[in-house]
Scaffold this motif. Structure first.
Motif, PDB file in Angstrom:
ATOM      1  N   LYS A  26     130.223  -7.451 -38.373  1.00 53.74           N
ATOM      2  CA  LYS A  26     130.355  -6.289 -37.489  1.00 53.74           C
ATOM      3  C   LYS A  26     131.790  -6.193 -37.002  1.00 53.74           C
ATOM      4  CE  LYS A  26     125.640  -6.299 -35.769  1.00 53.74           C
ATOM      5  NZ  LYS A  26     124.789  -6.263 -34.562  1.00 53.74           N
ATOM      6  N   TYR A  27     132.305  -4.948 -36.953  1.00 55.75           N
ATOM      7  CA  TYR A  27     133.669  -4.731 -36.488  1.00 55.75           C
ATOM      8  C   TYR A  27     133.839  -3.292 -36.026  1.00 55.75           C
ATOM      9  CZ  TYR A  27     138.762  -4.608 -36.470  1.00 55.75           C
ATOM     10  OH  TYR A  27     140.074  -4.461 -36.104  1.00 55.75           O
ATOM     11  N   LYS A  28     134.104  -3.092 -34.756  1.00 51.95           N
ATOM     12  CA  LYS A  28     134.431  -1.787 -34.174  1.00 51.95           C
ATOM     13  C   LYS A  28     133.487  -0.669 -34.610  1.00 51.95           C
ATOM     14  CE  LYS A  28     139.281  -2.726 -33.310  1.00 51.95           C
ATOM     15  NZ  LYS A  28     140.653  -2.258 -33.432  1.00 51.95           N
ATOM     16  N   GLY A  29     132.206  -0.883 -34.452  1.00 57.23           N
ATOM     17  CA  GLY A  29     131.207   0.130 -34.796  1.00 57.23           C
ATOM     18  C   GLY A  29     130.658   0.023 -36.207  1.00 57.23           C
ATOM     19  N   LYS A  71     130.530   6.101 -30.673  1.00 56.13           N
ATOM     20  CA  LYS A  71     130.479   5.828 -29.234  1.00 56.13           C
ATOM     21  C   LYS A  71     129.399   6.644 -28.536  1.00 56.13           C
ATOM     22  CE  LYS A  71     135.105   4.136 -28.963  1.00 56.13           C
ATOM     23  NZ  LYS A  71     136.411   4.125 -28.410  1.00 56.13           N
ATOM     24  N   SER A  72     128.980   7.736 -29.142  1.00 53.47           N
ATOM     25  CA  SER A  72     127.908   8.568 -28.594  1.00 53.47           C
ATOM     26  C   SER A  72     126.522   7.965 -28.852  1.00 53.47           C
ATOM     27  CB  SER A  72     127.978   9.969 -29.186  1.00 53.47           C
ATOM     28  OG  SER A  72     127.806   9.896 -30.589  1.00 53.47           O
ATOM     29  N   LEU A 103     119.686   7.991 -40.123  1.00 51.31           N
ATOM     30  CA  LEU A 103     120.336   8.480 -38.921  1.00 51.31           C
ATOM     31  C   LEU A 103     119.544   7.955 -37.732  1.00 51.31           C
ATOM     32  CD1 LEU A 103     122.502  10.379 -37.683  1.00 51.31           C
ATOM     33  CD2 LEU A 103     120.775  12.193 -37.790  1.00 51.31           C
ATOM     34  N   SER A 104     120.245   7.320 -36.791  1.00 44.38           N
ATOM     35  CA  SER A 104     119.596   6.753 -35.616  1.00 44.38           C
ATOM     36  C   SER A 104     120.287   7.247 -34.356  1.00 44.38           C
ATOM     37  CB  SER A 104     119.664   5.217 -35.640  1.00 44.38           C
ATOM     38  OG  SER A 104     119.045   4.694 -36.778  1.00 44.38           O
ATOM     39  N   LYS A 105     119.508   7.334 -33.298  1.00 40.33           N
ATOM     40  CA  LYS A 105     120.044   7.645 -31.976  1.00 40.33           C
ATOM     41  C   LYS A 105     119.524   6.574 -31.015  1.00 40.33           C
ATOM     42  CE  LYS A 105     121.816   9.871 -28.451  1.00 40.33           C
ATOM     43  NZ  LYS A 105     123.192   9.699 -28.104  1.00 40.33           N
ATOM     44  N   TYR A 106     120.465   5.830 -30.436  1.00 34.05           N
ATOM     45  CA  TYR A 106     120.107   4.809 -29.451  1.00 34.05           C
ATOM     46  C   TYR A 106     120.016   5.493 -28.094  1.00 34.05           C
ATOM     47  CZ  TYR A 106     121.079   1.485 -33.119  1.00 34.05           C
ATOM     48  OH  TYR A 106     121.043   0.785 -34.289  1.00 34.05           O
ATOM     49  N   LEU A 107     118.815   5.513 -27.522  1.00 36.00           N
ATOM     50  CA  LEU A 107     118.566   6.243 -26.288  1.00 36.00           C
ATOM     51  C   LEU A 107     118.787   5.383 -25.045  1.00 36.00           C
ATOM     52  CD1 LEU A 107     115.378   7.996 -27.619  1.00 36.00           C
ATOM     53  CD2 LEU A 107     117.659   8.984 -27.402  1.00 36.00           C
ATOM     54  N   ASN A 108     118.503   4.102 -25.153  1.00 35.60           N
ATOM     55  CA  ASN A 108     118.722   3.156 -24.057  1.00 35.60           C
ATOM     56  C   ASN A 108     119.325   1.897 -24.674  1.00 35.60           C
ATOM     57  OD1 ASN A 108     118.730   1.653 -21.727  1.00 35.60           O
ATOM     58  ND2 ASN A 108     116.513   1.468 -21.572  1.00 35.60           N
ATOM     59  N   HIS A 109     120.582   1.983 -25.032  1.00 37.63           N
ATOM     60  CA  HIS A 109     121.275   0.905 -25.761  1.00 37.63           C
ATOM     61  C   HIS A 109     120.443   0.537 -26.986  1.00 37.63           C
ATOM     62  CE1 HIS A 109     124.316   0.729 -22.639  1.00 37.63           C
ATOM     63  NE2 HIS A 109     123.317   0.861 -21.775  1.00 37.63           N
ATOM     64  N   HIS A 110     120.127  -0.744 -27.185  1.00 43.16           N
ATOM     65  CA  HIS A 110     119.327  -1.122 -28.350  1.00 43.16           C
ATOM     66  C   HIS A 110     117.858  -1.308 -28.000  1.00 43.16           C
ATOM     67  CE1 HIS A 110     122.313  -1.620 -31.553  1.00 43.16           C
ATOM     68  NE2 HIS A 110     123.152  -1.808 -30.557  1.00 43.16           N
TER      69      HIS A 110
END
Length: 145
Positions: A26-29, A71-72, A103-110
């Protein structure tokens, strides 16, 4: 059992050896994960098309994912998985390639995430040389603790 501890009962006891190696970077996103699996079994009979389905699956496979999380908290991902049976079970089990975009959307962090995937599956019977393919999609919501 056909899957080790899971699956149908086997007609005879067989020794199985499973090797698994995996890694994550993992590195910067960005995230890259990959795993390799290999199963062997001594004294596995060579199967014919008329034999029952109770056999030890032997072969190898890989699973790799490359993703980027903005970041979003939106994440895009591509995945590739491949399963290749050994010749002794190729009469019963096709080789398979899976190609996925997600495609994923993190709604409350992980802890809470909504995810959508589109997958193309390509199977090929290695003996009869008959291809089969299909698309499928999945939507899921993951609720963590």
């Amino acid at each position: 059992r056909t899957g080790g501890q899971l699956g149908k009962d086997l007609p005879h006891p067989y020794d199985m050896l499973t090797f698994i190696a995996d890694g994550v970077f993992k590195y910067k996103g960005w995230a890259l994960s990959s795993e390799y699996l290999r199963r062997t079994s001594r004294n596995q009979p060579i199967l014919r098309a008329t034999d029952p389905v109770n056999y030890v699956y032997v072969g190898h496979g890989i699973n790799t994912q490359l993703s980027y999380c903005f970041k979003s908290r939106w994440e895009i991902a591509t995945r590739f998985a491949q399963i290749v049976p050994d010749p002794e079970v190729s009469q019963k089990t096709p080789s398979e390639n899976n190609y996925t975009v997600g495609l994923s959307k993190y709604l409350n962090h992980h802890r809470v995430k909504a995810q959508w995937n589109l997958t193309y599956v390509s199977q090929k019977n290695l003996v009869a040389n008959t291809p089969k393919s299909q698309f499928y999609t999945a939507f899921q919501v993951e609720l963590g603790i």
